[in-house]
Design an enzyme around this catalytic site. Structure first.
Site, PDB file in Angstrom:
ATOM      1  N   LYS A 195       0.693   7.901   3.315  1.00 47.87           N
ATOM      2  CA  LYS A 195       0.243   6.530   3.564  1.00 47.87           C
ATOM      3  C   LYS A 195      -0.454   6.379   4.908  1.00 47.87           C
ATOM      4  O   LYS A 195      -0.823   5.273   5.293  1.00 47.87           O
ATOM      5  CB  LYS A 195       1.440   5.578   3.490  1.00 47.87           C
ATOM      6  CG  LYS A 195       2.206   5.652   2.176  1.00 47.87           C
ATOM      7  CD  LYS A 195       3.507   4.890   2.246  1.00 47.87           C
ATOM      8  CE  LYS A 195       4.431   5.300   1.105  1.00 47.87           C
ATOM      9  NZ  LYS A 195       5.764   4.693   1.219  1.00 47.87           N
ATOM     10  N   ARG A 223       2.251  -9.256   7.805  1.00 46.74           N
ATOM     11  CA  ARG A 223       3.623  -9.008   8.267  1.00 46.74           C
ATOM     12  C   ARG A 223       3.726  -8.108   9.501  1.00 46.74           C
ATOM     13  O   ARG A 223       4.820  -7.803   9.948  1.00 46.74           O
ATOM     14  CB  ARG A 223       4.459  -8.436   7.124  1.00 46.74           C
ATOM     15  CG  ARG A 223       5.160  -9.538   6.343  1.00 46.74           C
ATOM     16  CD  ARG A 223       5.700  -9.061   5.026  1.00 46.74           C
ATOM     17  NE  ARG A 223       4.700  -9.178   3.987  1.00 46.74           N
ATOM     18  CZ  ARG A 223       4.936  -8.985   2.702  1.00 46.74           C
ATOM     19  NH1 ARG A 223       6.124  -8.626   2.304  1.00 46.74           N
ATOM     20  NH2 ARG A 223       3.980  -9.116   1.832  1.00 46.74           N
ATOM     21  N   ARG A 276      16.216  -3.056  -1.295  1.00 49.82           N
ATOM     22  CA  ARG A 276      15.006  -3.389  -2.053  1.00 49.82           C
ATOM     23  C   ARG A 276      15.366  -3.387  -3.526  1.00 49.82           C
ATOM     24  O   ARG A 276      16.514  -3.200  -3.885  1.00 49.82           O
ATOM     25  CB  ARG A 276      13.880  -2.410  -1.745  1.00 49.82           C
ATOM     26  CG  ARG A 276      14.197  -0.985  -2.100  1.00 49.82           C
ATOM     27  CD  ARG A 276      13.285  -0.019  -1.391  1.00 49.82           C
ATOM     28  NE  ARG A 276      13.567  -0.045   0.037  1.00 49.82           N
ATOM     29  CZ  ARG A 276      12.816   0.550   0.947  1.00 49.82           C
ATOM     30  NH1 ARG A 276      11.737   1.177   0.602  1.00 49.82           N
ATOM     31  NH2 ARG A 276      13.152   0.516   2.209  1.00 49.82           N
ATOM     32  N   PRO A 297       0.802  -1.222   0.000  1.00 52.67           N
ATOM     33  CA  PRO A 297       0.000   0.000   0.000  1.00 52.67           C
ATOM     34  C   PRO A 297       0.836   1.273   0.000  1.00 52.67           C
ATOM     35  O   PRO A 297       1.575   1.540   0.930  1.00 52.67           O
ATOM     36  CB  PRO A 297      -0.837  -0.119   1.284  1.00 52.67           C
ATOM     37  CG  PRO A 297      -0.229  -1.198   2.081  1.00 52.67           C
ATOM     38  CD  PRO A 297       0.662  -1.996   1.215  1.00 52.67           C
ATOM     39  N   GLU A 298       0.739   2.018  -1.071  1.00 49.95           N
ATOM     40  CA  GLU A 298       1.318   3.356  -1.153  1.00 49.95           C
ATOM     41  C   GLU A 298       0.134   4.307  -1.260  1.00 49.95           C
ATOM     42  O   GLU A 298      -1.003   3.910  -1.023  1.00 49.95           O
ATOM     43  CB  GLU A 298       2.270   3.448  -2.358  1.00 49.95           C
ATOM     44  CG  GLU A 298       3.419   2.440  -2.253  1.00 49.95           C
ATOM     45  CD  GLU A 298       4.409   2.501  -3.413  1.00 49.95           C
ATOM     46  OE1 GLU A 298       4.579   3.592  -3.983  1.00 49.95           O
ATOM     47  OE2 GLU A 298       4.991   1.465  -3.737  1.00 49.95           O
TER      48      GLU A 298
END
Length: 297
Positions: free
Chosen positions: A61, A119, A285, A2-3
């Site tokens: 966010k 997570r 990343r 989710p951004e």
DNA sequence: TATTTTACCTGAGGGC
DNA sequence: TGCCCTCAGGTAAAAT
């Protein structure tokens, strides 16, 4: 992941269901979902039960549900895998369900809001609302010039009407770091994550490791326009879903994954020139870019 | 002070 | 079949 577009889809889905709704019950199954909350599960429960939400707001966010009559809000951050789901009262538990709020709404009756998170990087909190630094509305979905304390240090996002483009440009050009690192810095501009950083840099033809300070003012403006364009397009398509990790409040996936030009497309042809997209490790990343269209200067 | 690195966390998927 | 390993990445604290 989710951004901004994904969080906005969630906010917009939540707004009609929670605005005017009263919390009739709180179930905390996993206190790790309260890492941003000052206090334990029973404190969270006691603070929230009986309160009424007056809206749903978002900056970057972060999203929050302001509480009636007090300078407080229910703060929500989805982290990597958080979901806010609207369910029928008494609905069976969701996979990775952490917190459930029972709501009574004068128009819609009873419903449940389920916070599920694989997570556990996301969390809920009761937070104090503080005045915005510039006096403008706190973010999308609210007219009040306040934000939760934990959001106060976050910059406005590029879709916010009060976003200051010239201040953003000046700030970027003072940074010696790689431009992608600066785009991901939520105190410079909020709402941009790894996916949309890669997409915007591809659209602006800028190599992710270009030192921010070496960009011309014109290049920074072009990048900002591309950031806005990609965020708006993703929002219109309901956000990006790769797997079951991002869904709207009804559990449905977004469609923007079909529109990605660089992110996750390593080895596939660049939509502009046909050169295979490259993936490199960057800040622990993945960074995806076209080695031909996005030359490092 | 400004910038960079690390910890947090779980499930999917690959290798053997 | 099952075990071990790697990878995914937003945020904030810790380190440089």
């Amino acid at each position: 992941m989710p951004e901004l577009p994904e969080v906005e889809v969630v906010r917009a889905g939540l707004a009609p269901a929670v605005t005017g709704g009263t919390v009739t019950g709180v179930t905390v199954q996993d206190e790790r979902a309260l890492t941003r909350h000052l206090g334990d599960g029973s404190h969270f429960d006691a603070t929230l039960t009986g309160r009424r939400f007056v809206g749903a707001a978002r900056r970057g966010k972060f999203l929050w549900l302001p509480i009636e009559g007090v300078d407080q809000a229910l703060l929500v951050h989805l982290g990597m895998s958080g979901q806010m789901l609207l369910r029928a009262p008494g609905a069976a538990g969701e996979r990775h369900e952490r917190i459930r709020l029972d709501i009574f709404h004068p128009l819609h009756g009873e419903l449940a809001i389920v916070f599920a998170d694989q997570r556990t990087f996301g969390s809920l909190a009761i937070d104090t609302l503080v005045p915005t630094a510039d006096g403008a509305a706190g973010g999308w979905g609210t007219d009040a010039p306040t934000v939760p304390q934990q959001v106060a240090h976050i910059a406005r996002d590029p879709l916010d009407p009060a976003f200051d483009g010239s201040a953003f440009s000046a700030r970027v050009r003072r940074k010696v770091s790689a431009i992608k690192r600066v785009l991901l810095d939520q105190t410079v501009a909020s709402g941009i994550g790894n996916i949309y950083a890669d997409e915007a840099l591809w659209a602006a033809r800028i190599h992710p490791e270009t030192p921010a300070a070496s960009l011309t003012p014109r290049a920074v403006i072009r990048l900002l326009l591309e950031v806005r364009a990609v965020l708006e397009k993703a929002l219109a398509e309901g956000g990006t879903s790769f797997d079951a990790q991002y869904v709207n409040v009804n559990g449905q996936a977004g469609y923007f994954a079909h529109s990605l030009t660089a992110y996750g497309r390593q080895g596939k042809p660049c939509p502009r020139c046909g050169t295979p997209i490259v993936r490199e490790n960057f800040m622990n990343r993945g960074s995806h870019f076209c080695p031909r269209c996005q030359r490092q200067v």
